[in-house]
Design an enzyme around this catalytic site. Structure first.
Site, PDB file in Angstrom:
ATOM      1  N   ASP A 160      -5.065 -13.510  -3.648  1.00 51.98           N
ATOM      2  CA  ASP A 160      -4.562 -13.376  -2.269  1.00 51.98           C
ATOM      3  C   ASP A 160      -4.705 -14.727  -1.571  1.00 51.98           C
ATOM      4  O   ASP A 160      -5.825 -15.183  -1.289  1.00 51.98           O
ATOM      5  CB  ASP A 160      -5.368 -12.325  -1.505  1.00 51.98           C
ATOM      6  CG  ASP A 160      -4.843 -10.918  -1.747  1.00 51.98           C
ATOM      7  OD1 ASP A 160      -5.398  -9.960  -1.148  1.00 51.98           O
ATOM      8  OD2 ASP A 160      -3.899 -10.770  -2.534  1.00 51.98           O
TER       9      ASP A 160
ATOM     10  N   ASP B  35       2.373   1.825   3.391  1.00 59.36           N
ATOM     11  CA  ASP B  35       3.299   0.824   3.955  1.00 59.36           C
ATOM     12  C   ASP B  35       4.728   1.322   3.782  1.00 59.36           C
ATOM     13  O   ASP B  35       5.632   0.934   4.509  1.00 59.36           O
ATOM     14  CB  ASP B  35       3.167  -0.513   3.208  1.00 59.36           C
ATOM     15  CG  ASP B  35       1.789  -1.149   3.359  1.00 59.36           C
ATOM     16  OD1 ASP B  35       1.110  -0.853   4.360  1.00 59.36           O
ATOM     17  OD2 ASP B  35       1.388  -1.900   2.470  1.00 59.36           O
TER      18      ASP B  35
ATOM     19  N   MET C 292       2.675  -5.759  -7.634  1.00 61.15           N
ATOM     20  CA  MET C 292       1.371  -5.170  -7.350  1.00 61.15           C
ATOM     21  C   MET C 292       1.501  -4.036  -6.340  1.00 61.15           C
ATOM     22  O   MET C 292       2.330  -4.089  -5.433  1.00 61.15           O
ATOM     23  CB  MET C 292       0.428  -6.266  -6.819  1.00 61.15           C
ATOM     24  CG  MET C 292      -0.955  -5.824  -6.412  1.00 61.15           C
ATOM     25  SD  MET C 292      -1.107  -5.316  -4.676  1.00 61.15           S
ATOM     26  CE  MET C 292      -1.437  -6.885  -3.909  1.00 61.15           C
TER      27      MET C 292
ATOM     28  N   LYS D  15     -14.730  -8.554  -0.110  1.00 55.15           N
ATOM     29  CA  LYS D  15     -14.785  -9.068   1.269  1.00 55.15           C
ATOM     30  C   LYS D  15     -16.178  -8.767   1.796  1.00 55.15           C
ATOM     31  O   LYS D  15     -16.712  -7.682   1.549  1.00 55.15           O
ATOM     32  CB  LYS D  15     -13.720  -8.395   2.135  1.00 55.15           C
ATOM     33  CG  LYS D  15     -13.620  -8.967   3.553  1.00 55.15           C
ATOM     34  CD  LYS D  15     -12.459  -8.349   4.320  1.00 55.15           C
ATOM     35  CE  LYS D  15     -12.363  -8.856   5.743  1.00 55.15           C
ATOM     36  NZ  LYS D  15     -11.250  -8.222   6.491  1.00 55.15           N
TER      37      LYS D  15
ATOM     38  N   HIS E  84       0.883  -1.160   0.000  1.00 55.33           N
ATOM     39  CA  HIS E  84       0.000   0.000   0.000  1.00 55.33           C
ATOM     40  C   HIS E  84       0.922   1.211   0.000  1.00 55.33           C
ATOM     41  O   HIS E  84       2.042   1.148   0.528  1.00 55.33           O
ATOM     42  CB  HIS E  84      -0.842   0.075   1.270  1.00 55.33           C
ATOM     43  CG  HIS E  84      -1.735  -1.079   1.524  1.00 55.33           C
ATOM     44  ND1 HIS E  84      -1.308  -2.246   2.117  1.00 55.33           N
ATOM     45  CD2 HIS E  84      -3.050  -1.241   1.277  1.00 55.33           C
ATOM     46  CE1 HIS E  84      -2.336  -3.082   2.225  1.00 55.33           C
ATOM     47  NE2 HIS E  84      -3.393  -2.500   1.728  1.00 55.33           N
TER      48      HIS E  84
ATOM     49  N   ASP F   1     -11.681 -12.305   9.780  1.00 57.69           N
ATOM     50  CA  ASP F   1     -10.665 -12.481   8.735  1.00 57.69           C
ATOM     51  C   ASP F   1      -9.321 -12.835   9.381  1.00 57.69           C
ATOM     52  O   ASP F   1      -8.666 -11.985   9.990  1.00 57.69           O
ATOM     53  CB  ASP F   1     -10.541 -11.149   7.966  1.00 57.69           C
ATOM     54  CG  ASP F   1      -9.638 -11.266   6.759  1.00 57.69           C
ATOM     55  OD1 ASP F   1      -9.340 -10.218   6.179  1.00 57.69           O
ATOM     56  OD2 ASP F   1      -9.247 -12.403   6.411  1.00 57.69           O
TER      57      ASP F   1
ATOM     58  N   ASP G 159      -6.507 -14.417   7.933  1.00 59.87           N
ATOM     59  CA  ASP G 159      -5.277 -14.243   7.133  1.00 59.87           C
ATOM     60  C   ASP G 159      -4.156 -15.149   7.640  1.00 59.87           C
ATOM     61  O   ASP G 159      -3.003 -14.717   7.786  1.00 59.87           O
ATOM     62  CB  ASP G 159      -4.816 -12.779   7.169  1.00 59.87           C
ATOM     63  CG  ASP G 159      -5.821 -11.842   6.494  1.00 59.87           C
ATOM     64  OD1 ASP G 159      -5.799 -10.634   6.817  1.00 59.87           O
ATOM     65  OD2 ASP G 159      -6.621 -12.317   5.671  1.00 59.87           O
TER      66      ASP G 159
ATOM     67  N   GLU H 176      -9.616 -13.444  -2.452  1.00 62.27           N
ATOM     68  CA  GLU H 176      -8.822 -13.860  -1.288  1.00 62.27           C
ATOM     69  C   GLU H 176      -9.479 -15.055  -0.620  1.00 62.27           C
ATOM     70  O   GLU H 176     -10.703 -15.055  -0.386  1.00 62.27           O
ATOM     71  CB  GLU H 176      -8.652 -12.740  -0.280  1.00 62.27           C
ATOM     72  CG  GLU H 176      -7.865 -13.201   0.959  1.00 62.27           C
ATOM     73  CD  GLU H 176      -7.592 -12.144   1.978  1.00 62.27           C
ATOM     74  OE1 GLU H 176      -7.048 -11.082   1.622  1.00 62.27           O
ATOM     75  OE2 GLU H 176      -7.948 -12.356   3.147  1.00 62.27           O
TER      76      GLU H 176
ATOM     77  N   HIS I   7     -11.592 -14.263   2.509  1.00 67.82           N
ATOM     78  CA  HIS I   7     -12.799 -13.445   2.298  1.00 67.82           C
ATOM     79  C   HIS I   7     -13.954 -14.251   1.726  1.00 67.82           C
ATOM     80  O   HIS I   7     -15.085 -14.160   2.218  1.00 67.82           O
ATOM     81  CB  HIS I   7     -12.479 -12.256   1.391  1.00 67.82           C
ATOM     82  CG  HIS I   7     -11.436 -11.360   1.957  1.00 67.82           C
ATOM     83  ND1 HIS I   7     -10.927 -10.278   1.279  1.00 67.82           N
ATOM     84  CD2 HIS I   7     -10.763 -11.401   3.138  1.00 67.82           C
ATOM     85  CE1 HIS I   7     -10.012  -9.683   2.035  1.00 67.82           C
ATOM     86  NE2 HIS I   7      -9.890 -10.345   3.154  1.00 67.82           N
TER      87      HIS I   7
ATOM     88  N   ASP J 167      -1.419 -12.983   1.108  1.00 67.29           N
ATOM     89  CA  ASP J 167      -1.914 -11.867   1.911  1.00 67.29           C
ATOM     90  C   ASP J 167      -2.251 -12.452   3.280  1.00 67.29           C
ATOM     91  O   ASP J 167      -3.410 -12.740   3.573  1.00 67.29           O
ATOM     92  CB  ASP J 167      -3.140 -11.220   1.273  1.00 67.29           C
ATOM     93  CG  ASP J 167      -3.555  -9.976   2.045  1.00 67.29           C
ATOM     94  OD1 ASP J 167      -4.617  -9.416   1.743  1.00 67.29           O
ATOM     95  OD2 ASP J 167      -2.813  -9.573   2.962  1.00 67.29           O
TER      96      ASP J 167
ATOM     97  N   GLU K 247     -10.815  -6.543  -5.171  1.00 67.53           N
ATOM     98  CA  GLU K 247     -10.834  -7.558  -4.111  1.00 67.53           C
ATOM     99  C   GLU K 247     -12.082  -7.422  -3.261  1.00 67.53           C
ATOM    100  O   GLU K 247     -12.333  -6.355  -2.692  1.00 67.53           O
ATOM    101  CB  GLU K 247      -9.595  -7.422  -3.227  1.00 67.53           C
ATOM    102  CG  GLU K 247      -9.575  -8.417  -2.082  1.00 67.53           C
ATOM    103  CD  GLU K 247      -8.294  -8.377  -1.288  1.00 67.53           C
ATOM    104  OE1 GLU K 247      -7.322  -7.752  -1.733  1.00 67.53           O
ATOM    105  OE2 GLU K 247      -8.265  -8.982  -0.205  1.00 67.53           O
TER     106      GLU K 247
HETATM  107  C1  DIG Z   1      -6.941  -7.165   2.709  1.00 66.59           C
HETATM  108  O1  DIG Z   1      -7.229  -8.480   2.370  1.00 66.59           O
HETATM  109  C2  DIG Z   1      -6.465  -6.403   1.524  1.00 66.59           C
HETATM  110  C3  DIG Z   1      -5.405  -5.425   1.899  1.00 66.59           C
HETATM  111  O2  DIG Z   1      -4.447  -6.136   2.630  1.00 66.59           O
HETATM  112  C4  DIG Z   1      -4.855  -5.031   0.571  1.00 66.59           C
HETATM  113  O3  DIG Z   1      -5.446  -3.822   0.204  1.00 66.59           O
HETATM  114  C5  DIG Z   1      -5.293  -6.100  -0.383  1.00 66.59           C
HETATM  115  C6  DIG Z   1      -4.167  -6.464  -1.288  1.00 66.59           C
HETATM  116  O4  DIG Z   1      -3.917  -7.806  -1.319  1.00 66.59           O
HETATM  117  N1  DIG Z   1      -5.829  -7.162   0.486  1.00 66.59           N
HETATM  118 MN    MN Z   2      -6.312  -9.396   0.627  1.00 63.08          MN
HETATM  119 MN    MN Z   3      -8.010 -10.899   4.586  1.00 61.94          MN
END
Ligand code: DIG
Ligand code: MN
Ligand code: MN
Length: 392
Positions: A246, A58, A89, A184, A55, A256, A258, A218, A221, A292, A182
Protein backbone atom coordinates in the site's frame (compact mmCIF):
# COMPACT_ATOMS: atom_id res chain seq x y z
CA UNK A 1 3.38 10.46 -24.46
CA UNK A 2 6.16 11.49 -22.02
CA UNK A 3 8.31 8.96 -20.18
CA UNK A 4 6.30 9.30 -16.98
CA UNK A 5 2.88 8.63 -18.44
CA UNK A 6 1.53 5.50 -16.65
CA UNK A 7 0.69 2.40 -18.69
CA UNK A 8 -0.97 -0.88 -17.64
CA UNK A 9 2.52 -2.47 -17.72
CA UNK A 10 3.34 -0.43 -14.61
CA UNK A 11 0.65 -2.36 -12.70
CA UNK A 12 -0.63 0.72 -10.88
CA UNK A 13 -3.83 0.07 -8.92
CA UNK A 14 -6.20 2.06 -6.71
CA UNK A 15 -8.96 0.99 -4.31
CA UNK A 16 -12.52 2.13 -5.00
CA UNK A 17 -12.36 3.62 -1.51
CA UNK A 18 -9.37 5.81 -2.46
CA UNK A 19 -10.50 7.71 -5.55
CA UNK A 20 -14.07 7.29 -4.29
CA UNK A 21 -13.28 8.97 -0.97
CA UNK A 22 -15.89 11.78 -0.65
CA UNK A 23 -13.72 13.90 1.62
CA UNK A 24 -15.38 13.16 4.95
CA UNK A 25 -13.11 13.36 7.99
CA UNK A 26 -13.69 13.10 11.75
CA UNK A 27 -14.31 16.83 11.85
CA UNK A 28 -16.34 17.45 8.72
CA UNK A 29 -18.89 16.20 6.27
CA UNK A 30 -18.10 15.05 2.71
CA UNK A 31 -16.88 17.77 0.34
CA UNK A 32 -17.45 15.69 -2.82
CA UNK A 33 -20.39 13.85 -4.31
CA UNK A 34 -20.22 10.06 -4.20
CA UNK A 35 -19.03 8.73 -7.57
CA UNK A 36 -20.46 5.47 -8.94
CA UNK A 37 -17.91 2.60 -9.02
CA UNK A 38 -18.43 2.16 -12.76
CA UNK A 39 -17.38 5.79 -13.36
CA UNK A 40 -14.39 5.35 -11.03
CA UNK A 41 -13.26 2.40 -13.15
CA UNK A 42 -13.59 4.35 -16.41
CA UNK A 43 -11.75 7.38 -15.02
CA UNK A 44 -8.95 5.30 -13.51
CA UNK A 45 -8.42 3.64 -16.89
CA UNK A 46 -8.32 7.11 -18.48
CA UNK A 47 -5.58 8.10 -16.02
CA UNK A 48 -3.47 5.09 -17.02
CA UNK A 49 -4.13 2.82 -14.04
CA UNK A 50 -4.11 -0.96 -14.51
CA UNK A 51 -6.17 -2.28 -11.61
CA UNK A 52 -8.96 -1.40 -9.20
CA UNK A 53 -9.36 -2.98 -5.74
CA UNK A 54 -12.32 -3.08 -3.41
CA UNK A 55 -13.77 -3.90 -0.04
CA UNK A 56 -17.01 -5.85 -0.38
CA UNK A 57 -19.09 -2.84 0.67
CA UNK A 58 -17.30 -0.40 -1.63
CA UNK A 59 -19.31 -2.11 -4.35
CA UNK A 60 -22.19 -4.00 -2.72
CA UNK A 61 -23.91 -1.98 0.03
CA UNK A 62 -24.10 -3.67 3.45
CA UNK A 63 -27.37 -5.61 3.64
CA UNK A 64 -28.03 -5.64 -0.15
CA UNK A 65 -30.21 -8.52 -1.34
CA UNK A 66 -28.74 -11.29 -3.48
CA UNK A 67 -30.57 -9.86 -6.50
CA UNK A 68 -29.24 -6.35 -5.87
CA UNK A 69 -25.74 -7.80 -5.36
CA UNK A 70 -25.81 -9.68 -8.64
CA UNK A 71 -27.04 -6.63 -10.55
CA UNK A 72 -24.35 -4.37 -9.09
CA UNK A 73 -21.64 -6.94 -9.74
CA UNK A 74 -22.88 -7.42 -13.29
CA UNK A 75 -22.66 -3.68 -14.01
CA UNK A 76 -19.18 -3.55 -12.45
CA UNK A 77 -17.98 -6.46 -14.55
CA UNK A 78 -19.22 -4.65 -17.67
CA UNK A 79 -17.29 -1.53 -16.65
CA UNK A 80 -14.15 -3.65 -16.18
CA UNK A 81 -14.69 -5.21 -19.58
CA UNK A 82 -15.18 -1.82 -21.27
CA UNK A 83 -12.12 -0.27 -19.62
CA UNK A 84 -9.72 -3.23 -19.69
CA UNK A 85 -9.11 -2.75 -15.97
CA UNK A 86 -8.53 -5.78 -13.73
CA UNK A 87 -9.25 -6.47 -10.05
CA UNK A 88 -5.91 -7.59 -8.53
CA UNK A 89 -6.97 -7.47 -4.90
CA UNK A 90 -10.12 -7.61 -2.78
CA UNK A 91 -10.78 -7.26 0.92
CA UNK A 92 -13.57 -7.12 3.50
CA UNK A 93 -14.87 -4.12 5.38
CA UNK A 94 -14.77 -5.36 8.96
CA UNK A 95 -14.60 -1.90 10.48
CA UNK A 96 -17.50 0.35 9.40
CA UNK A 97 -20.61 -1.38 10.74
CA UNK A 98 -21.18 -0.83 14.52
CA UNK A 99 -21.29 -4.60 15.02
CA UNK A 100 -17.48 -4.50 14.70
CA UNK A 101 -17.04 -1.85 17.40
CA UNK A 102 -15.13 -4.35 19.58
CA UNK A 103 -13.25 -5.88 16.67
CA UNK A 104 -14.15 -8.61 14.20
CA UNK A 105 -12.10 -11.83 14.45
CA UNK A 106 -10.81 -10.83 17.91
CA UNK A 107 -14.11 -9.53 19.38
CA UNK A 108 -15.16 -10.99 22.72
CA UNK A 109 -18.63 -11.95 21.44
CA UNK A 110 -18.60 -15.20 19.42
CA UNK A 111 -21.55 -13.86 17.40
CA UNK A 112 -19.35 -11.03 16.11
CA UNK A 113 -16.48 -13.40 15.30
CA UNK A 114 -18.91 -15.75 13.50
CA UNK A 115 -20.46 -12.90 11.51
CA UNK A 116 -16.99 -11.60 10.57
CA UNK A 117 -16.02 -15.02 9.19
CA UNK A 118 -19.28 -15.25 7.23
CA UNK A 119 -18.83 -11.75 5.81
CA UNK A 120 -15.24 -12.54 4.82
CA UNK A 121 -16.24 -15.78 3.06
CA UNK A 122 -18.80 -13.79 1.03
CA UNK A 123 -16.17 -11.12 0.26
CA UNK A 124 -13.69 -13.80 -0.83
CA UNK A 125 -16.33 -15.24 -3.17
CA UNK A 126 -16.91 -11.75 -4.61
CA UNK A 127 -13.19 -11.06 -5.03
CA UNK A 128 -12.62 -14.38 -6.80
CA UNK A 129 -15.65 -13.74 -9.01
CA UNK A 130 -14.03 -10.45 -10.08
CA UNK A 131 -10.68 -12.11 -10.76
CA UNK A 132 -8.72 -11.12 -7.66
CA UNK A 133 -5.65 -13.23 -6.86
CA UNK A 134 -4.84 -11.44 -3.59
CA UNK A 135 -7.00 -10.88 -0.52
CA UNK A 136 -5.95 -8.29 2.05
CA UNK A 137 -6.77 -8.36 5.74
CA UNK A 138 -6.51 -5.03 7.57
CA UNK A 139 -7.75 -5.42 11.13
CA UNK A 140 -8.78 -1.81 11.69
CA UNK A 141 -10.93 -2.64 14.70
CA UNK A 142 -8.83 -5.54 16.01
CA UNK A 143 -7.59 -3.74 19.09
CA UNK A 144 -8.46 -2.04 22.34
CA UNK A 145 -9.10 1.09 24.32
CA UNK A 146 -9.73 -0.65 27.67
CA UNK A 147 -6.88 -3.14 27.47
CA UNK A 148 -8.23 -5.28 30.31
CA UNK A 149 -11.16 -6.29 28.06
CA UNK A 150 -9.35 -9.44 26.90
CA UNK A 151 -6.05 -11.23 27.30
CA UNK A 152 -4.00 -9.99 24.31
CA UNK A 153 -2.85 -13.57 23.82
CA UNK A 154 -6.42 -14.61 23.14
CA UNK A 155 -6.64 -11.91 20.47
CA UNK A 156 -3.65 -13.38 18.66
CA UNK A 157 -5.11 -16.88 19.00
CA UNK A 158 -8.52 -15.75 17.67
CA UNK A 159 -6.83 -14.03 14.71
CA UNK A 160 -4.92 -17.24 13.99
CA UNK A 161 -8.11 -19.31 14.19
CA UNK A 162 -9.79 -16.94 11.71
CA UNK A 163 -6.95 -16.85 9.16
CA UNK A 164 -6.40 -20.63 9.43
CA UNK A 165 -10.14 -21.18 8.86
CA UNK A 166 -10.25 -18.82 5.86
CA UNK A 167 -7.15 -20.37 4.28
CA UNK A 168 -8.95 -23.71 4.45
CA UNK A 169 -12.07 -22.08 2.95
CA UNK A 170 -9.99 -20.93 -0.02
CA UNK A 171 -8.44 -24.40 -0.43
CA UNK A 172 -11.81 -26.16 -0.01
CA UNK A 173 -13.22 -24.04 -2.85
CA UNK A 174 -10.16 -24.47 -5.07
CA UNK A 175 -9.65 -20.70 -5.30
CA UNK A 176 -6.39 -19.33 -6.74
CA UNK A 177 -6.05 -16.77 -3.97
CA UNK A 178 -3.40 -15.73 -1.46
CA UNK A 179 -3.70 -13.60 1.66
CA UNK A 180 -1.79 -10.42 2.54
CA UNK A 181 -1.94 -9.13 6.11
CA UNK A 182 -1.76 -5.39 6.67
CA UNK A 183 -0.45 -3.97 9.93
CA UNK A 184 -1.24 -0.63 11.56
CA UNK A 185 -0.25 0.42 15.11
CA UNK A 186 -3.37 2.42 16.00
CA UNK A 187 -6.39 4.37 14.63
CA UNK A 188 -9.27 3.83 14.78
CA UNK A 189 -8.48 1.84 17.94
CA UNK A 190 -6.15 3.16 20.63
CA UNK A 191 -3.94 0.14 19.93
CA UNK A 192 -4.32 -2.36 17.12
CA UNK A 193 -3.02 -5.92 17.53
CA UNK A 194 -0.23 -7.13 15.25
CA UNK A 195 0.85 -3.51 14.99
CA UNK A 196 3.69 -3.63 12.43
CA UNK A 197 4.81 -5.68 9.45
CA UNK A 198 7.39 -7.31 11.73
CA UNK A 199 4.62 -8.54 14.07
CA UNK A 200 2.78 -9.89 11.01
CA UNK A 201 5.83 -11.74 9.66
CA UNK A 202 6.14 -13.69 12.91
CA UNK A 203 2.38 -14.27 13.12
CA UNK A 204 2.41 -15.76 9.61
CA UNK A 205 5.03 -18.31 10.73
CA UNK A 206 2.51 -19.66 13.29
CA UNK A 207 -0.24 -20.34 10.72
CA UNK A 208 -1.21 -23.77 9.39
CA UNK A 209 -1.02 -22.59 5.76
CA UNK A 210 1.77 -20.05 6.10
CA UNK A 211 2.81 -20.48 2.46
CA UNK A 212 -0.51 -18.88 1.38
CA UNK A 213 -0.03 -15.82 3.55
CA UNK A 214 2.22 -12.77 3.15
CA UNK A 215 2.13 -9.10 4.08
CA UNK A 216 0.68 -5.89 2.67
CA UNK A 217 2.84 -3.15 4.28
CA UNK A 218 1.59 0.43 4.08
CA UNK A 219 3.90 3.47 4.04
CA UNK A 220 1.74 5.50 6.42
CA UNK A 221 1.25 2.70 8.94
CA UNK A 222 4.91 1.75 9.47
CA UNK A 223 5.75 5.48 9.52
CA UNK A 224 3.13 6.04 12.25
CA UNK A 225 5.05 3.46 14.29
CA UNK A 226 8.23 5.50 13.73
CA UNK A 227 9.84 2.74 11.66
CA UNK A 228 11.76 2.66 8.38
CA UNK A 229 9.19 1.53 5.81
CA UNK A 230 11.93 0.56 3.37
CA UNK A 231 13.59 -1.73 5.93
CA UNK A 232 10.27 -3.42 6.74
CA UNK A 233 9.53 -3.96 3.05
CA UNK A 234 13.08 -5.26 2.52
CA UNK A 235 12.67 -7.83 5.30
CA UNK A 236 9.35 -8.96 3.78
CA UNK A 237 10.98 -9.25 0.32
CA UNK A 238 13.94 -11.18 1.75
CA UNK A 239 11.46 -13.60 3.35
CA UNK A 240 9.50 -13.96 0.11
CA UNK A 241 6.47 -12.46 1.85
CA UNK A 242 5.90 -9.13 0.07
CA UNK A 243 2.60 -10.23 -1.49
CA UNK A 244 1.15 -6.72 -1.92
CA UNK A 245 1.97 -3.13 -0.94
CA UNK A 246 0.00 0.00 0.00
CA UNK A 247 1.78 3.11 -1.28
CA UNK A 248 1.04 6.59 0.05
CA UNK A 249 2.78 9.33 2.04
CA UNK A 250 2.78 10.32 5.69
CA UNK A 251 4.19 12.99 7.97
CA UNK A 252 5.69 11.44 11.08
CA UNK A 253 3.83 11.79 14.36
CA UNK A 254 0.40 12.32 12.84
CA UNK A 255 -2.81 10.33 12.31
CA UNK A 256 -2.98 8.08 9.22
CA UNK A 257 -2.86 10.64 6.43
CA UNK A 258 -2.85 8.39 3.34
CA UNK A 259 -1.41 11.25 1.28
CA UNK A 260 -0.50 11.23 -2.42
CA UNK A 261 2.50 8.92 -2.97
CA UNK A 262 5.87 10.69 -2.68
CA UNK A 263 4.30 13.96 -1.50
CA UNK A 264 6.01 13.98 1.89
CA UNK A 265 9.32 12.18 2.60
CA UNK A 266 10.70 12.20 -0.95
CA UNK A 267 14.04 10.66 0.06
CA UNK A 268 12.35 7.65 1.64
CA UNK A 269 9.97 7.36 -1.31
CA UNK A 270 13.01 7.30 -3.60
CA UNK A 271 14.72 4.59 -1.52
CA UNK A 272 11.50 2.55 -1.49
CA UNK A 273 11.03 2.75 -5.26
CA UNK A 274 14.74 1.90 -5.72
CA UNK A 275 14.20 -1.21 -3.57
CA UNK A 276 10.98 -2.26 -5.33
CA UNK A 277 12.43 -1.69 -8.82
CA UNK A 278 15.69 -3.46 -7.95
CA UNK A 279 17.85 -0.83 -9.68
CA UNK A 280 20.52 -1.40 -7.00
CA UNK A 281 20.91 -5.02 -8.08
CA UNK A 282 18.52 -6.89 -5.78
CA UNK A 283 15.41 -8.74 -6.97
CA UNK A 284 12.52 -6.62 -8.32
CA UNK A 285 9.05 -6.67 -6.70
CA UNK A 286 6.66 -7.97 -9.35
CA UNK A 287 3.30 -7.35 -7.64
CA UNK A 288 0.79 -4.51 -7.98
CA UNK A 289 1.88 -0.96 -7.16
CA UNK A 290 -1.28 -0.13 -5.14
CA UNK A 291 -1.96 3.41 -3.96
CA UNK A 292 -3.95 3.26 -0.74
CA UNK A 293 -4.28 7.02 -0.54
CA UNK A 294 -6.82 9.75 -1.18
CA UNK A 295 -7.01 13.32 -2.39
CA UNK A 296 -7.03 16.30 -0.02
CA UNK A 297 -10.49 17.16 1.34
CA UNK A 298 -10.14 20.50 -0.49
CA UNK A 299 -10.40 18.84 -3.91
CA UNK A 300 -13.29 18.47 -6.33
CA UNK A 301 -13.55 15.42 -8.61
CA UNK A 302 -10.97 16.85 -11.00
CA UNK A 303 -8.62 17.19 -8.06
CA UNK A 304 -9.11 13.50 -7.31
CA UNK A 305 -7.83 12.62 -10.79
CA UNK A 306 -4.94 15.06 -10.35
CA UNK A 307 -4.18 13.11 -7.16
CA UNK A 308 -4.31 9.73 -8.93
CA UNK A 309 -2.10 10.90 -11.79
CA UNK A 310 0.31 12.44 -9.27
CA UNK A 311 0.72 9.12 -7.41
CA UNK A 312 1.63 7.25 -10.58
CA UNK A 313 3.75 10.02 -12.13
CA UNK A 314 5.85 10.48 -9.00
CA UNK A 315 6.45 6.73 -8.79
CA UNK A 316 7.72 6.68 -12.39
CA UNK A 317 9.90 9.79 -11.91
CA UNK A 318 11.48 8.23 -8.80
CA UNK A 319 12.03 4.96 -10.67
CA UNK A 320 13.88 6.86 -13.40
CA UNK A 321 15.96 8.73 -10.80
CA UNK A 322 16.80 5.44 -9.07
CA UNK A 323 17.95 3.89 -12.35
CA UNK A 324 20.20 6.90 -13.01
CA UNK A 325 21.57 6.78 -9.46
CA UNK A 326 22.49 3.09 -9.66
CA UNK A 327 24.01 3.59 -13.10
CA UNK A 328 26.24 6.37 -11.76
CA UNK A 329 29.83 5.05 -11.78
CA UNK A 330 30.79 7.03 -8.68
CA UNK A 331 27.84 5.48 -6.80
CA UNK A 332 28.75 1.98 -7.95
CA UNK A 333 32.30 2.51 -6.70
CA UNK A 334 31.12 3.83 -3.33
CA UNK A 335 28.73 0.92 -2.65
CA UNK A 336 30.74 -1.87 -4.24
CA UNK A 337 30.93 -4.95 -1.98
CA UNK A 338 34.23 -5.18 -0.11
CA UNK A 339 35.75 -8.59 -0.93
CA UNK A 340 38.14 -10.56 1.30
CA UNK A 341 39.15 -13.94 -0.10
CA UNK A 342 40.33 -15.12 3.35
CA UNK A 343 37.34 -14.06 5.43
CA UNK A 344 34.43 -14.31 2.97
CA UNK A 345 34.38 -18.15 3.02
CA UNK A 346 34.20 -18.06 6.82
CA UNK A 347 31.20 -15.72 6.96
CA UNK A 348 28.51 -17.64 5.10
CA UNK A 349 27.37 -21.23 4.70
CA UNK A 350 27.07 -22.13 8.37
CA UNK A 351 29.31 -23.14 11.25
CA UNK A 352 32.28 -25.46 11.48
CA UNK A 353 34.99 -25.93 14.10
CA UNK A 354 37.55 -25.21 11.36
CA UNK A 355 35.84 -21.87 10.58
CA UNK A 356 35.79 -20.97 14.28
CA UNK A 357 39.53 -21.68 14.52
CA UNK A 358 40.22 -19.73 11.32
CA UNK A 359 38.22 -16.72 12.62
CA UNK A 360 40.29 -16.78 15.79
CA UNK A 361 43.52 -16.98 13.78
CA UNK A 362 42.58 -14.34 11.19
CA UNK A 363 44.84 -11.27 10.95
CA UNK A 364 42.41 -8.34 11.41
CA UNK A 365 43.94 -4.96 12.29
CA UNK A 366 40.84 -3.34 13.83
CA UNK A 367 42.61 0.04 14.30
CA UNK A 368 43.27 0.27 10.55
CA UNK A 369 39.69 -0.76 9.83
CA UNK A 370 38.34 1.72 12.39
CA UNK A 371 40.20 4.62 10.75
CA UNK A 372 38.89 3.94 7.24
CA UNK A 373 36.43 6.59 5.92
CA UNK A 374 33.36 5.05 4.21
CA UNK A 375 32.43 7.92 1.85
CA UNK A 376 28.76 7.89 2.85
CA UNK A 377 28.54 11.68 2.95
CA UNK A 378 29.60 11.75 -0.72
CA UNK A 379 27.20 8.88 -1.49
CA UNK A 380 24.20 10.56 0.15
CA UNK A 381 25.05 13.92 -1.46
CA UNK A 382 25.16 12.28 -4.88
CA UNK A 383 21.80 10.68 -4.15
CA UNK A 384 20.33 14.03 -3.18
CA UNK A 385 21.67 15.60 -6.38
CA UNK A 386 20.05 12.84 -8.44
CA UNK A 387 16.81 13.41 -6.51
CA UNK A 388 16.97 17.18 -6.96
CA UNK A 389 17.69 16.88 -10.67
CA UNK A 390 21.18 18.41 -10.36
CA UNK A 391 22.89 15.21 -11.51
CA UNK A 392 21.80 12.68 -14.07
C1 DIG B 1 -6.33 0.87 5.31
O1 DIG B 1 -4.99 1.18 5.13
C2 DIG B 1 -6.66 -0.45 4.71
C3 DIG B 1 -8.02 -0.44 4.10
O2 DIG B 1 -8.08 0.68 3.27
C4 DIG B 1 -8.01 -1.69 3.29
O3 DIG B 1 -8.65 -2.69 4.03
C5 DIG B 1 -6.56 -2.05 3.12
C6 DIG B 1 -6.31 -2.48 1.72
O4 DIG B 1 -5.27 -1.81 1.13
N1 DIG B 1 -5.83 -0.87 3.61
MN1 MN C 1 -3.85 0.27 3.52
MN1 MN D 1 -3.59 4.15 5.91
Amino acid sequence: MDAFEPTPRDQFSFGLWTVGNPGRDPFGEPTRAVVNPTRLVAKLAECGAWGVNLHDNDLVPFGASATERDQIVGEFKAALEDSGMVVPMATTNLFSHPVFKDGAYTANDPKVRAFALRKTMDAIDLGVELGAKMFVFWGGREGTEADACRDPRSAVARMRDAIDFLCEYVKDNGYDLRFALEAKPNEPRCDIYLATTGHMLHFISTLKNEEMVGVNPEVAHESMAGLSFTHGVAQAMEAGKLFHIDLNAQRIGRYDQDLRFGSEDTKQAFLLVRLLEGTGGGGRYTGPRHFDAHAYRTEDEQGVWDFARGCMRTYKILAARAAAFDADSEVRALIADIRDETLDPLLGGGYSAEKAAALRAADIDIDVVARRGLGYERLDQIMMEHLLGARS
